[in-house]
Design a protein around this motif. Structure first.
Motif, PDB file in Angstrom:
ATOM      1  N   HIS A   1       3.297  -1.079   4.101  1.00 50.28           N
ATOM      2  CA  HIS A   1       3.035   0.222   3.784  1.00 50.28           C
ATOM      3  C   HIS A   1       4.141   1.141   3.878  1.00 50.28           C
ATOM      4  CE1 HIS A   1       2.786   1.397   7.968  1.00 50.28           C
ATOM      5  NE2 HIS A   1       1.900   0.186   8.267  1.00 50.28           N
TER       6      HIS A   1
ATOM      7  N   LYS B   1       0.775  -1.017   0.004  1.00 49.90           N
ATOM      8  CA  LYS B   1      -0.035  -0.050   0.047  1.00 49.90           C
ATOM      9  C   LYS B   1       0.962   1.231  -0.038  1.00 49.90           C
ATOM     10  CE  LYS B   1      -4.034  -1.855  -0.029  1.00 49.90           C
ATOM     11  NZ  LYS B   1      -4.903  -1.804  -1.213  1.00 49.90           N
TER      12      LYS B   1
ATOM     13  N   HIS C   1      -7.756  -2.166   4.337  1.00 50.67           N
ATOM     14  CA  HIS C   1      -6.632  -3.177   3.792  1.00 50.67           C
ATOM     15  C   HIS C   1      -6.958  -4.567   4.084  1.00 50.67           C
ATOM     16  CE1 HIS C   1      -3.737   0.502   3.841  1.00 50.67           C
ATOM     17  NE2 HIS C   1      -4.748   0.686   2.886  1.00 50.67           N
TER      18      HIS C   1
ATOM     19  N   ARG D   1      -1.526   1.327   7.870  1.00 54.92           N
ATOM     20  CA  ARG D   1      -2.338   0.439   7.521  1.00 54.92           C
ATOM     21  C   ARG D   1      -3.664   0.835   7.858  1.00 54.92           C
ATOM     22  NH1 ARG D   1      -4.923  -3.345  10.468  1.00 54.92           N
ATOM     23  NH2 ARG D   1      -3.201  -3.301  12.538  1.00 54.92           N
TER      24      ARG D   1
END
Ligand code: SF4
Length: 499
Positions: A154, A120, A129, A125
């Motif tokens: 991420h 991502k 997700h 987060r």
């Protein structure tokens, strides 16, 4: 997946989780104009792709399934072949099971199975997700793969250029995904059934903007009348709904004894009388704008993968400014200064030097929503220590025009907001952004990035036009402030005449 409305994919599943009606339109009207990405969205996709590619370096030694996006079955077959070779990782691995395709950003081999890694481009987060990772695990297990672990990888907000070794954070979400898996098969089946029927009836609600703004908002949400109660400045949605439930649809309907904040009361007064409200207190707010003034505005770019020393992921970095400065002893005549980055090199040292020159001798530096300019100046101080003192002096001289308007003036045409795009055409008729090629900050950011990072791939004429458009946009921002302050002063003069 044209022609296969009942076959699902990860992105379709996620759209359907937000709203079945949205998914139905996405599948049955794939050419709908609402689905064309805006320049800002295109920019986010492009940066997301860069992040995806960079993430692979942090899980090295893998094999990339490098086939065109729409060749789903070929990608599934190529992944199957790659698995037989047992590489340490497969990038862009594709699977099909339960009539659903999923692409996995990184599939990493573990001693007893595999880890699904969802990359991502965000700095943290997010709850959305999890279903993304869950549907991947569901399909991979359905395809016979042993998935032991799920991770969200991420960007790391602590990372600072040039050390990008910690650009990513890998978070183990296995336990959360195992929990989220429970509902996946039923939801996939429900979506498939729904897609075979007519457009479902789904009422509008919170889900229309969570976790993402639905592209079909304008189809479903009724067009609100002018001065609807939801246009009260920064009103919470809940409070607007309460007012509507009490029978007040627009600001014209609100009774005089309703308890309102000072700003809301002024807004209602302006709308109900159809006239601009100017508080007598405005006169006391203007002496802080002491000449000679400089009017300052920055434009920034925001890069997922930092490029310049000290920058973190997605940091907004100033790369352009405009300043109109009153000249001492020349009857307040204005001189325009501007600077814009033109290539991929760190723009901050040259920008800081030009800025210090542009604001020299200004007693006060006017900004609109000055916290943004303050943050840019703070960053510049850190990035260019040799100008730290001068930049700090500019910061200390900042005065903000926005709260002056917000606290003392309301024009019915502000439409419930105080951004310069709202206040300028209302207070200075004939001056707006409508005649410009670049008309808002989002487009400016995207075009600036193109000017800086794609310059060598752009024809010179196009590049020159882009540069010119950006310069005129930023100049308009500071010229707007000049004219707004002029207008506020004339309003005070009018008040004094009345007494
Ligand atoms: S606007 Fe709301 S109800 Fe309409 S399709 Fe989008 S999410 Fe569904």
């Amino acid at each position: 997946m044209p022609g296969e409305p009942s076959r699902l994919s990860k992105s379709r599943y996620l759209a359907g989780l937000q709203c079945h009606k949205q998914l139905w339109w996405r599948v049955h009207e794939p050419e709908a104009p609402e689905l064309s990405p805006t320049p800002g969205q295109q920019n986010l996709f492009a940066q997301g792709r860069d992040v995806g590619e960079r993430a692979r370096r942090h899980v090295p030694g893998g094999e990339l399934i490098d086939l065109p996006f729409f060749q789903y079955d070929d990608k599934v077959a190529a992944t199957r072949e790659a698995l037989k070779r047992e590489p340490p990782a497969i990038y862009e691995a594709w699977f099909l099971a339960d009539d659903t395709y999923v692409g996995v950003d990184i599939l990493e081999r573990t001693p007893r199975g595999h880890t699904v890694i969802e990359v991502k481009a965000s700095n943290s987060r997010k709850p959305e997700h999890l279903p993304d990772a869950a549907v991947q695990v569901h399909v991979l297990r359905g395809a016979g793969l042993q998935v032991e672990r799920a991770e969200v990888m991420h960007l790391n907000p602590e990372c600072r250029h040039p050390d990008l070794s910690n650009l990513f954070v890998r978070e183990d979400v296995t336990a959360l995904v195992e929990g989220a898996l429970i509902g996946v098969p039923d939801e996939l089946a429900a979506q498939r059934r729904m897609l075979e029927g007519p457009l479902p009836d789904v009422p509008i609600g919170e889900h229309c903007t969570r976790p993402y703004d639905c592209p079909f908002l304008e189809r479903c949400w009724p067009k609100l009348p002018d001065h609807h109660v939801s246009k009260l400045y920064r009103i919470e949605r809940k409070r607007a709904l309460e007012l509507e439930a009490d029978g007040y649809e627009t600001l014209y309907d609100l009774p005089s004894d309703l308890e309102l904040s000072v700003i809301h009361a002024r807004q209602v007064r302006a709308v109900q009388t159809g006239r601009m409200v100017v508080e007598p207190t405005l006169a006391k707010a203007l002496p802080q704008f002491a000449s000679p003034l400089a009017f300052l505005d920055f434009e920034t770019v925001s890069l997922a993968i930092p490029r310049w020393p000290g920058c973190r992921p997605w940091q907004q970095v100033p790369v352009q400014f405009s300043a109109h400065r009153e000249e001492r002893g020349r009857g307040g005549s204005l001189v325009h200064h501007e600077w814009i980055a033109e290539g991929p090199a760190d723009p901050r040292p040259a920008l800081a030097e030009a800025l210090v020159e542009a604001c020299a001798e200004a007693r006060k530096v006017v900004a609109y929503h000055a916290s943004f300019e303050r943050e840019c100046l703070k960053q510049l101080r850190e990035a260019v220590p040799r100008f730290a003192k001068e930049l700090e002096r500019i910061e200390k001289r900042l005065v903000d025009l926005l709260p002056v308007i917000r606290r003392h003036v309301y024009h019915p045409d502000f439409g419930g907001g105080f951004s310069i795009k709202k206040t300028l055409p209302a207070l200075v008729p004939g001056l707006s952004y409508a005649d410009l090629w670049v008309q808002d900050g989002e487009v400016a950011t995207v075009e600036l990035q193109r000017l800086m990072l794609e310059g060598d791939r752009t024809p010179p004429a196009e590049r020159a036009a882009r540069r010119e458009a950006l310069l005129r946009y930023c100049e308009r921002d500071t010229w707007a402030m000049v004219k707004l302050l002029e207008k506020l002063r004339s309003l005070v003069a009018d008040q004094l005449e009345l007494f």
